[in-house]
Design a protein around this motif. Structure first.
Motif, PDB file in Angstrom:
ATOM      1  N   MET A   1      -8.332  -4.094  10.324  1.00  0.00           N
ATOM      2  CA  MET A   1      -9.068  -4.906   9.387  1.00  0.00           C
ATOM      3  C   MET A   1      -9.301  -4.092   8.108  1.00  0.00           C
ATOM      4  N   VAL A   2      -9.133  -4.740   6.970  1.00  0.00           N
ATOM      5  CA  VAL A   2      -9.279  -4.096   5.673  1.00  0.00           C
ATOM      6  C   VAL A   2     -10.761  -4.104   5.275  1.00  0.00           C
ATOM      7  N   PRO A   3     -11.306  -2.934   4.865  1.00  0.00           N
ATOM      8  CA  PRO A   3     -12.706  -2.919   4.431  1.00  0.00           C
ATOM      9  C   PRO A   3     -12.901  -3.753   3.171  1.00  0.00           C
ATOM     10  N   THR A   4     -14.024  -4.420   3.111  1.00  0.00           N
ATOM     11  CA  THR A   4     -14.343  -5.213   1.925  1.00  0.00           C
ATOM     12  C   THR A   4     -15.495  -4.563   1.169  1.00  0.00           C
ATOM     13  N   LYS A   5     -15.468  -4.737  -0.131  1.00  0.00           N
ATOM     14  CA  LYS A   5     -16.524  -4.186  -0.967  1.00  0.00           C
ATOM     15  C   LYS A   5     -17.743  -5.116  -0.900  1.00  0.00           C
TER      16      LYS A   5
END
Length: 77
Positions: A1-5
């Protein structure tokens, strides 16, 4: 999963009274289990002065709005 800001919460800074107010509703216990009164309060974040407060048996946006309007009128005088 890609980290979100994530967005940081907004910060308000006051360098004098009546520039920024905050408000809250606090539940007050009664002698009857499960029954609470609600303390609506508005505080000036610079002076920490209680600008307005009221106690009601229920939560309501209309009651909160009325309290804010009264606090504005009182503080402008």
């Amino acid at each position: 999963m890609v980290p979100t800001k994530k967005n940081h919460p907004t910060t308000f800074i006051a360098d004098g009274p009546n520039q920024v107010w905050t408000w809250d509703i606090t539940y007050l216990n009664t002698f009857t289990s499960g029954i609470y009164y609600k303390l609506y309060m508005i505080i000036d974040i610079y002076s920490r002065k209680f600008v307005g407060f009221e106690i009601w048996p229920e939560e309501s946006g209309e009651l909160a709005g009325d309290l804010i309007e009264r606090a504005i009128v009182i503080e402008k005088n």
